[in-house]
Design an enzyme around this catalytic site. Structure first.
Site, PDB file in Angstrom:
ATOM      1  N   PRO A  41      -1.839  66.663 -84.192  1.00 42.10           N
ATOM      2  CA  PRO A  41      -0.455  66.359 -83.897  1.00 42.10           C
ATOM      3  C   PRO A  41       0.486  65.489 -84.696  1.00 42.10           C
ATOM      4  O   PRO A  41      -0.351  64.735 -85.138  1.00 42.10           O
ATOM      5  CB  PRO A  41      -0.676  65.759 -82.341  1.00 42.10           C
ATOM      6  N   ASP A  42       1.500  65.724 -84.748  1.00 40.53           N
ATOM      7  CA  ASP A  42       2.300  64.651 -85.692  1.00 40.53           C
ATOM      8  C   ASP A  42       2.595  63.615 -84.516  1.00 40.53           C
ATOM      9  O   ASP A  42       2.232  63.355 -83.563  1.00 40.53           O
ATOM     10  CB  ASP A  42       3.935  65.431 -86.075  1.00 40.53           C
ATOM     11  N   PHE A  43       3.841  62.819 -84.788  1.00 41.60           N
ATOM     12  CA  PHE A  43       4.079  61.440 -84.068  1.00 41.60           C
ATOM     13  C   PHE A  43       5.325  61.732 -83.084  1.00 41.60           C
ATOM     14  O   PHE A  43       5.044  61.196 -81.994  1.00 41.60           O
ATOM     15  CB  PHE A  43       4.395  60.243 -84.953  1.00 41.60           C
ATOM     16  N   ARG A  44       6.414  62.230 -83.834  1.00 40.13           N
ATOM     17  CA  ARG A  44       7.352  62.351 -82.936  1.00 40.13           C
ATOM     18  C   ARG A  44       7.986  63.757 -82.114  1.00 40.13           C
ATOM     19  O   ARG A  44       9.076  63.723 -81.623  1.00 40.13           O
ATOM     20  CB  ARG A  44       8.634  61.580 -83.740  1.00 40.13           C
ATOM     21  N   GLN A 116       3.201  60.736 -96.372  1.00 40.93           N
ATOM     22  CA  GLN A 116       3.149  59.636 -95.448  1.00 40.93           C
ATOM     23  C   GLN A 116       1.929  59.932 -94.740  1.00 40.93           C
ATOM     24  O   GLN A 116       1.471  59.159 -93.674  1.00 40.93           O
ATOM     25  CB  GLN A 116       4.213  59.762 -94.596  1.00 40.93           C
ATOM     26  N   ASN A 117       1.123  61.136 -95.144  1.00 39.17           N
ATOM     27  CA  ASN A 117       0.009  61.052 -94.203  1.00 39.17           C
ATOM     28  C   ASN A 117      -1.213  60.425 -94.421  1.00 39.17           C
ATOM     29  O   ASN A 117      -1.491  60.133 -95.513  1.00 39.17           O
ATOM     30  CB  ASN A 117      -0.400  62.820 -94.236  1.00 39.17           C
ATOM     31  N   ASP A 119      -4.376  61.496 -93.436  1.00 36.84           N
ATOM     32  CA  ASP A 119      -5.360  62.348 -93.062  1.00 36.84           C
ATOM     33  C   ASP A 119      -6.217  62.882 -94.551  1.00 36.84           C
ATOM     34  O   ASP A 119      -7.145  63.661 -94.211  1.00 36.84           O
ATOM     35  CB  ASP A 119      -4.957  63.677 -92.420  1.00 36.84           C
ATOM     36  N   HIS A 136       1.519  55.596 -97.025  1.00 35.18           N
ATOM     37  CA  HIS A 136       1.075  54.982 -95.739  1.00 35.18           C
ATOM     38  C   HIS A 136      -0.485  54.397 -95.970  1.00 35.18           C
ATOM     39  O   HIS A 136      -1.147  54.565 -94.750  1.00 35.18           O
ATOM     40  CB  HIS A 136       1.644  55.614 -94.648  1.00 35.18           C
ATOM     41  N   CYS A 168     -16.365  43.207 -89.226  1.00 38.35           N
ATOM     42  CA  CYS A 168     -16.758  42.358 -90.593  1.00 38.35           C
ATOM     43  C   CYS A 168     -18.138  42.058 -90.620  1.00 38.35           C
ATOM     44  O   CYS A 168     -18.729  41.374 -89.731  1.00 38.35           O
ATOM     45  CB  CYS A 168     -16.041  41.584 -91.056  1.00 38.35           C
ATOM     46  N   CYS A 171     -17.924  38.162 -92.013  1.00 37.56           N
ATOM     47  CA  CYS A 171     -17.174  37.249 -90.713  1.00 37.56           C
ATOM     48  C   CYS A 171     -17.055  37.518 -89.859  1.00 37.56           C
ATOM     49  O   CYS A 171     -16.202  36.792 -88.687  1.00 37.56           O
ATOM     50  CB  CYS A 171     -15.914  36.676 -91.665  1.00 37.56           C
ATOM     51  N   GLY A 209       8.113  68.609 -93.147  1.00 35.89           N
ATOM     52  CA  GLY A 209       7.302  68.132 -92.204  1.00 35.89           C
ATOM     53  C   GLY A 209       7.233  66.489 -91.827  1.00 35.89           C
ATOM     54  O   GLY A 209       6.420  66.046 -91.426  1.00 35.89           O
ATOM     55  N   ASN A 234      11.310  71.945 -92.437  1.00 31.36           N
ATOM     56  CA  ASN A 234      11.090  71.069 -91.193  1.00 31.36           C
ATOM     57  C   ASN A 234      11.860  71.870 -89.936  1.00 31.36           C
ATOM     58  O   ASN A 234      12.626  72.578 -90.259  1.00 31.36           O
ATOM     59  CB  ASN A 234      11.646  69.774 -91.545  1.00 31.36           C
ATOM     60  N   CYS A 256       6.442  75.142 -91.797  1.00 30.37           N
ATOM     61  CA  CYS A 256       6.299  75.034 -93.044  1.00 30.37           C
ATOM     62  C   CYS A 256       5.225  75.848 -93.629  1.00 30.37           C
ATOM     63  O   CYS A 256       5.322  76.335 -94.803  1.00 30.37           O
ATOM     64  CB  CYS A 256       6.246  73.312 -93.391  1.00 30.37           C
TER      65      CYS A 256
END
Ligand code: OAD
Length: 279
Positions: A41-44, A116-117, A119, A136, A168, A171, A209, A234, A256
């Site tokens: 799924p995309d975001f928006r 920007q992906n 994945d 990103h 971690c 720490c 996209g 798009n 696309c």
């Protein structure tokens, strides 16, 4: 205005020239469908986008899931989201669109993919990492938000698979995948390459996209030279293609993976594309 057929022909003619220089700028929509079936799924996108389905996580805003200050207080919503997204837990194959980008590299035309992906499906096609900017970041590595130490993959995955918040080894700070959250800087390579790549002699810039909502990435659309053909593939009009449209812009407001299939056909690349997808 120019017909869809003429627009497709125009793009194909550029790609049929072995000397052409091509750049891609992509987002979640290129991983959203594969052969017409839903993938990630995309975001928006209304209804299906991740940001519309976060209500159950009780966040201040949907974007909080990627907010560094929120995450350091409450990493649980992000790690809940990871159940559907993290490559350790779910495996997705690259789509026809990803392989189409790879094909332009096989034809020596690809300068760079700005993605920007997170994945890592651009890498999964076998493309050299030099050709890809993960603007990103990605799920490829994890770091401690306290001491910055890179986590051992095995250590991280063991906790993720046990449904624990990964901590971690050194720490006990929270581990976070190397994704760029709101409030964090984009990688230096994003800035370096966007400065050097967007020259006057680029023939084709394909945006695909992405809703072009997130800066500085979205700003790249206005950095494209006037000598370069801008294309948006798009489901909806987006960003600079909406606010500062250019007469020469080509808008293909469709899925696309379907569009690049048609372009590949026009270029005589259909068999090559099928081979890459089926390998
Ligand atoms: P968005 O979800 O904002 O936009 C995806 C776009 O793709 C929308 O315009 C859709 O209409 C379109 N779309 C969906 N499926 C498609 C398909 N099969 N074919 C063509 N178009 C399709 O995703 P991004 O623009 O990538 O940050 O979002 C940008 C950033 O926002 C992401 O990188 C993410 C988020 O905060 C991080 O993950 C750090």
């Amino acid at each position: 205005s120019v017909s869809r057929e003429d627009s497709m022909e125009k793009i194909a003619n550029i790609l049929k020239d072995p000397k052409s220089k091509v750049l891609f700028f992509v987002g979640a929509g290129i991983s959203a469908t594969s052969d017409g079936e839903p993938l990630i799924p995309d975001f928006r996108s209304p209804g299906t986008g991740l940001f519309y389905n976060l209500a159950k996580l009780d966040l201040p805003t949907p974007e909080s899931v990627f907010d560094i200050d929120f995450f350091s207080e409450n990493p649980q919503p992000f790690y809940s989201l990871c159940k559907d997204l993290h490559p350790t837990l779910v495996k997705f194959p690259p789509t026809r669109f990803h392989y189409f980008m790879k094909l332009t590299n096989d034809h020596n035309q690809l300068i760079r993919i700005f993605s920007q992906n997170i994945d890592t499906l651009e890498r999964a096609t076998g493309l050299d990492s030099d050709k890809i900017i993960e603007a990103h970041g990605s799920f490829a590595e994890e770091f401690c938000i306290e001491c910055d130490e890179k986590a051992q993959k095995e250590h991280f995955e063991k906790q993720l698979l046990a449904d624990e918040i990964p901590k971690c080894e050194h720490c006990e700070g929270i581990l976070k995948p190397g994704i760029v959250f709101y409030g964090e800087q984009l990688p230096d390579r994003f800035h370096e390459c966007s400065d050097t790549d967007l020259t006057d002699d680029v023939d084709l810039c394909i945006f695909a996209g992405t809703s072009l909502n997130v800066y500085p990435f979205a700003g790249l659309a206005s950095d494209v030279s006037d000598n370069t053909l801008r294309v948006l593939i798009n489901r909806e009009r987006a960003g600079d293609f909406m606010y500062n449209p250019r007469k020469s812009d080509i808008l293909l407001l469709e899925d696309c993976d379907k569009i690049v299939d048609e372009i590949a056909e026009l270029c005589g690349w259909k068999d090559e594309l099928d081979k890459l997808v089926d390998q």
